[in-house]
Design a protein around this motif. Structure first.
Motif, PDB file in Angstrom:
ATOM      1  N   LEU A  91       0.826  -1.208   0.000  1.00  0.00           N
ATOM      2  CA  LEU A  91       0.000   0.000   0.000  1.00  0.00           C
ATOM      3  C   LEU A  91       0.858   1.256   0.000  1.00  0.00           C
ATOM      4  O   LEU A  91       0.491   2.277  -0.601  1.00  0.00           O
ATOM      5  N   ALA A  92       2.000   1.192   0.672  1.00  0.00           N
ATOM      6  CA  ALA A  92       2.913   2.341   0.689  1.00  0.00           C
ATOM      7  C   ALA A  92       3.389   2.667  -0.729  1.00  0.00           C
ATOM      8  O   ALA A  92       3.585   3.843  -1.077  1.00  0.00           O
ATOM      9  N   GLU A  93       3.570   1.646  -1.560  1.00  0.00           N
ATOM     10  CA  GLU A  93       3.965   1.866  -2.944  1.00  0.00           C
ATOM     11  C   GLU A  93       2.881   2.623  -3.713  1.00  0.00           C
ATOM     12  O   GLU A  93       3.181   3.474  -4.557  1.00  0.00           O
ATOM     13  N   VAL A  94       1.621   2.297  -3.417  1.00  0.00           N
ATOM     14  CA  VAL A  94       0.508   2.972  -4.087  1.00  0.00           C
ATOM     15  C   VAL A  94       0.481   4.445  -3.700  1.00  0.00           C
ATOM     16  O   VAL A  94       0.257   5.325  -4.543  1.00  0.00           O
ATOM     17  N   VAL A  95       0.701   4.734  -2.426  1.00  0.00           N
ATOM     18  CA  VAL A  95       0.755   6.131  -1.984  1.00  0.00           C
ATOM     19  C   VAL A  95       1.874   6.870  -2.707  1.00  0.00           C
ATOM     20  O   VAL A  95       1.711   8.014  -3.161  1.00  0.00           O
ATOM     21  N   GLU A  96       3.015   6.213  -2.847  1.00  0.00           N
ATOM     22  CA  GLU A  96       4.158   6.832  -3.522  1.00  0.00           C
ATOM     23  C   GLU A  96       3.839   7.165  -4.977  1.00  0.00           C
ATOM     24  O   GLU A  96       4.276   8.194  -5.501  1.00  0.00           O
ATOM     25  N   LYS A  97       3.026   6.316  -5.620  1.00  0.00           N
ATOM     26  CA  LYS A  97       2.706   6.527  -7.036  1.00  0.00           C
ATOM     27  C   LYS A  97       1.539   7.489  -7.246  1.00  0.00           C
ATOM     28  O   LYS A  97       1.510   8.222  -8.246  1.00  0.00           O
ATOM     29  N   THR A  98       0.557   7.467  -6.335  1.00  0.00           N
ATOM     30  CA  THR A  98      -0.653   8.273  -6.543  1.00  0.00           C
ATOM     31  C   THR A  98      -0.719   9.499  -5.636  1.00  0.00           C
ATOM     32  O   THR A  98      -1.470  10.431  -5.908  1.00  0.00           O
ATOM     33  N   HIS A  99       0.007   9.455  -4.517  1.00  0.00           N
ATOM     34  CA  HIS A  99       0.014  10.528  -3.514  1.00  0.00           C
ATOM     35  C   HIS A  99      -1.345  10.693  -2.823  1.00  0.00           C
ATOM     36  O   HIS A  99      -1.614  11.731  -2.226  1.00  0.00           O
ATOM     37  N   ALA A 198     -19.303  14.150   1.167  1.00  0.00           N
ATOM     38  CA  ALA A 198     -19.259  15.270   0.233  1.00  0.00           C
ATOM     39  C   ALA A 198     -17.821  15.756   0.052  1.00  0.00           C
ATOM     40  O   ALA A 198     -17.067  15.881   1.013  1.00  0.00           O
ATOM     41  N   GLY A 199     -17.444  15.992  -1.202  1.00  0.00           N
ATOM     42  CA  GLY A 199     -16.121  16.509  -1.490  1.00  0.00           C
ATOM     43  C   GLY A 199     -15.037  15.461  -1.606  1.00  0.00           C
ATOM     44  O   GLY A 199     -13.874  15.796  -1.865  1.00  0.00           O
ATOM     45  N   VAL A 200     -15.386  14.189  -1.419  1.00  0.00           N
ATOM     46  CA  VAL A 200     -14.398  13.105  -1.452  1.00  0.00           C
ATOM     47  C   VAL A 200     -14.749  12.132  -2.571  1.00  0.00           C
ATOM     48  O   VAL A 200     -15.891  11.691  -2.691  1.00  0.00           O
ATOM     49  N   ILE A 201     -13.757  11.785  -3.378  1.00  0.00           N
ATOM     50  CA  ILE A 201     -13.926  10.819  -4.458  1.00  0.00           C
ATOM     51  C   ILE A 201     -13.004   9.634  -4.205  1.00  0.00           C
ATOM     52  O   ILE A 201     -11.864   9.799  -3.765  1.00  0.00           O
ATOM     53  N   CYS A 202     -13.505   8.442  -4.477  1.00  0.00           N
ATOM     54  CA  CYS A 202     -12.760   7.215  -4.232  1.00  0.00           C
ATOM     55  C   CYS A 202     -12.858   6.306  -5.452  1.00  0.00           C
ATOM     56  O   CYS A 202     -13.925   6.198  -6.058  1.00  0.00           O
ATOM     57  N   VAL A 203     -11.740   5.687  -5.805  1.00  0.00           N
ATOM     58  CA  VAL A 203     -11.726   4.705  -6.888  1.00  0.00           C
ATOM     59  C   VAL A 203     -11.198   3.401  -6.311  1.00  0.00           C
ATOM     60  O   VAL A 203     -10.256   3.406  -5.514  1.00  0.00           O
ATOM     61  N   ALA A 204     -11.828   2.280  -6.673  1.00  0.00           N
ATOM     62  CA  ALA A 204     -11.499   0.995  -6.042  1.00  0.00           C
ATOM     63  C   ALA A 204     -11.553  -0.143  -7.044  1.00  0.00           C
ATOM     64  O   ALA A 204     -12.287  -0.084  -8.039  1.00  0.00           O
ATOM     65  N   ALA A 225     -10.764  13.299 -13.479  1.00  0.00           N
ATOM     66  CA  ALA A 225     -10.922  12.144 -14.364  1.00  0.00           C
ATOM     67  C   ALA A 225      -9.561  11.603 -14.787  1.00  0.00           C
ATOM     68  O   ALA A 225      -9.360  10.386 -14.864  1.00  0.00           O
ATOM     69  N   ARG A 226      -8.608  12.497 -15.008  1.00  0.00           N
ATOM     70  CA  ARG A 226      -7.268  12.061 -15.397  1.00  0.00           C
ATOM     71  C   ARG A 226      -6.579  11.323 -14.248  1.00  0.00           C
ATOM     72  O   ARG A 226      -5.944  10.285 -14.469  1.00  0.00           O
ATOM     73  N   ALA A 227      -6.717  11.861 -13.033  1.00  0.00           N
ATOM     74  CA  ALA A 227      -6.097  11.219 -11.867  1.00  0.00           C
ATOM     75  C   ALA A 227      -6.677   9.831 -11.644  1.00  0.00           C
ATOM     76  O   ALA A 227      -5.951   8.883 -11.310  1.00  0.00           O
ATOM     77  N   VAL A 228      -7.998   9.706 -11.828  1.00  0.00           N
ATOM     78  CA  VAL A 228      -8.651   8.402 -11.665  1.00  0.00           C
ATOM     79  C   VAL A 228      -8.132   7.421 -12.717  1.00  0.00           C
ATOM     80  O   VAL A 228      -7.795   6.271 -12.406  1.00  0.00           O
ATOM     81  N   GLU A 230      -5.321   7.394 -14.250  1.00  0.00           N
ATOM     82  CA  GLU A 230      -3.933   7.022 -13.969  1.00  0.00           C
ATOM     83  C   GLU A 230      -3.836   6.093 -12.762  1.00  0.00           C
ATOM     84  O   GLU A 230      -2.911   5.275 -12.675  1.00  0.00           O
ATOM     85  N   ALA A 231      -4.788   6.208 -11.835  1.00  0.00           N
ATOM     86  CA  ALA A 231      -4.752   5.384 -10.624  1.00  0.00           C
ATOM     87  C   ALA A 231      -5.229   3.963 -10.851  1.00  0.00           C
ATOM     88  O   ALA A 231      -4.775   3.036 -10.179  1.00  0.00           O
ATOM     89  N   VAL A 232      -6.140   3.776 -11.805  1.00  0.00           N
ATOM     90  CA  VAL A 232      -6.739   2.449 -12.013  1.00  0.00           C
ATOM     91  C   VAL A 232      -5.687   1.362 -12.270  1.00  0.00           C
ATOM     92  O   VAL A 232      -5.702   0.318 -11.597  1.00  0.00           O
ATOM     93  N   PRO A 233      -4.757   1.531 -13.215  1.00  0.00           N
ATOM     94  CA  PRO A 233      -3.765   0.453 -13.426  1.00  0.00           C
ATOM     95  C   PRO A 233      -2.870   0.225 -12.219  1.00  0.00           C
ATOM     96  O   PRO A 233      -2.428  -0.907 -11.980  1.00  0.00           O
TER      97      PRO A 233
END
Length: 250
Positions: A91-99, A198-204, A225-228, A230-233
């Motif tokens: 999970l720490a790797e995901v934070v490093e890639k997506t912030h 409200a104000g929070v978006i999550c992708v899973a 939309a761009r951040a989402v 990029e996060a999916v892969p």
């Protein structure tokens, strides 16, 4: 109630059946109510409850009903904590890639429970408390988990649990939710678009071969939309790695 096999201890099975029924009720339970759901004789239920009460796993209320005891809390916390420790480096790797903040949730009957969390490395971040229970229909992890189930089971589950609104954007219509779940399956990820907070978006995305889902969440201003996209892969990669890690430990 689950059927027993020759390799199980019936009294232990019955005790856990009773604990799960009490947990599902969301309130204290009477012996007759437990009997109606388990089909067990009243004396048997009474003996099991008395044993659980002496151990601190249930207690008797002033109305001579039974509720879950405090001794269950550290068991739940430690179980989730052990899994969280295994997942932490990934999970720490995901934070490093997506912030963004990363979560892992597990489906428990009609809800999801967070079992791991790594916060964002940015000053404005989302925090999730490990152990928190959330609805399936209003969260990214919940939708991802629902999408792994057959439609008939999804309908039965959501009819049973309902679709209570958390924000004005929460989907509360069953047919609309079924279309949403179909979309999750088609595109390979779930989106919580301010439906829980409200104000929070999550992708899973769901973790293959498990009842887990992994997600990132952040403020609407950053979760474009761009951040989402990029996060999916990144999430799909870590989901596959989590699945492999868990399989290797079985």
């Amino acid at each position: 109630m689950a059927e027993s096999s020759r390799n199980t201890v019936q009294s232990v099975e019955r005790a856990f059946d009773i604990l799960e029924i009490m947990s599902d009720s969301g309130a204290d339970s009477g012996i007759s109510e437990i009997a109606a759901k388990t089909g067990l004789p009243l004396p048997t239920i009474h003996r099991i409850l008395r044993t659980l009460a002496e151990a601190g796993y249930v207690y008797q209320t002033t109305r001579r009903r039974y509720a879950l005891g405090a001794r269950l809390i550290p068991l739940s916390r430690n179980a989730g904590g052990a899994l969280g420790t295994i997942l932490q480096p990934l999970l720490a790797e995901v934070v490093e890639k997506t912030h963004e903040s990363v979560n892992v949730a597990m489906r428990e009957r009609d809800k999801a429970r967070y079992v791991a969390h790594v916060p964002s490395d940015l000053s404005m971040r989302m925090f999730t408390e490990v152990g928190n229970e959330v609805e399936l229909h209003s969260t990214g992890v919940g939708k991802a988990l629902l999408a792994t189930l057959p439609d008939a089971e999804v309908r039965e589950l959501l009819t049973r649990s309902g679709l209570p609104p958390a924000t004005p954007r929460t989907i509360t219509d069953l047919e609309v939710m079924m279309k949403e779940i179909a979309l999750v399956r088609e595109r390979g990820y779930a989106l919580d678009d301010e439906e829980r907070e409200a104000g929070v978006i999550c992708v899973a995305v769901a973790v293959p071969g498990t009842t887990l889902a992994v997600s990132i969440s952040g403020p609407q201003s950053r979760m474009t939309a761009r951040a989402v996209a990029e996060a999916v892969p990144v999430l799909q990669d870590v989901a596959a790695r989590i699945s492999s890690e868990i399989s290797a430990r079985d």
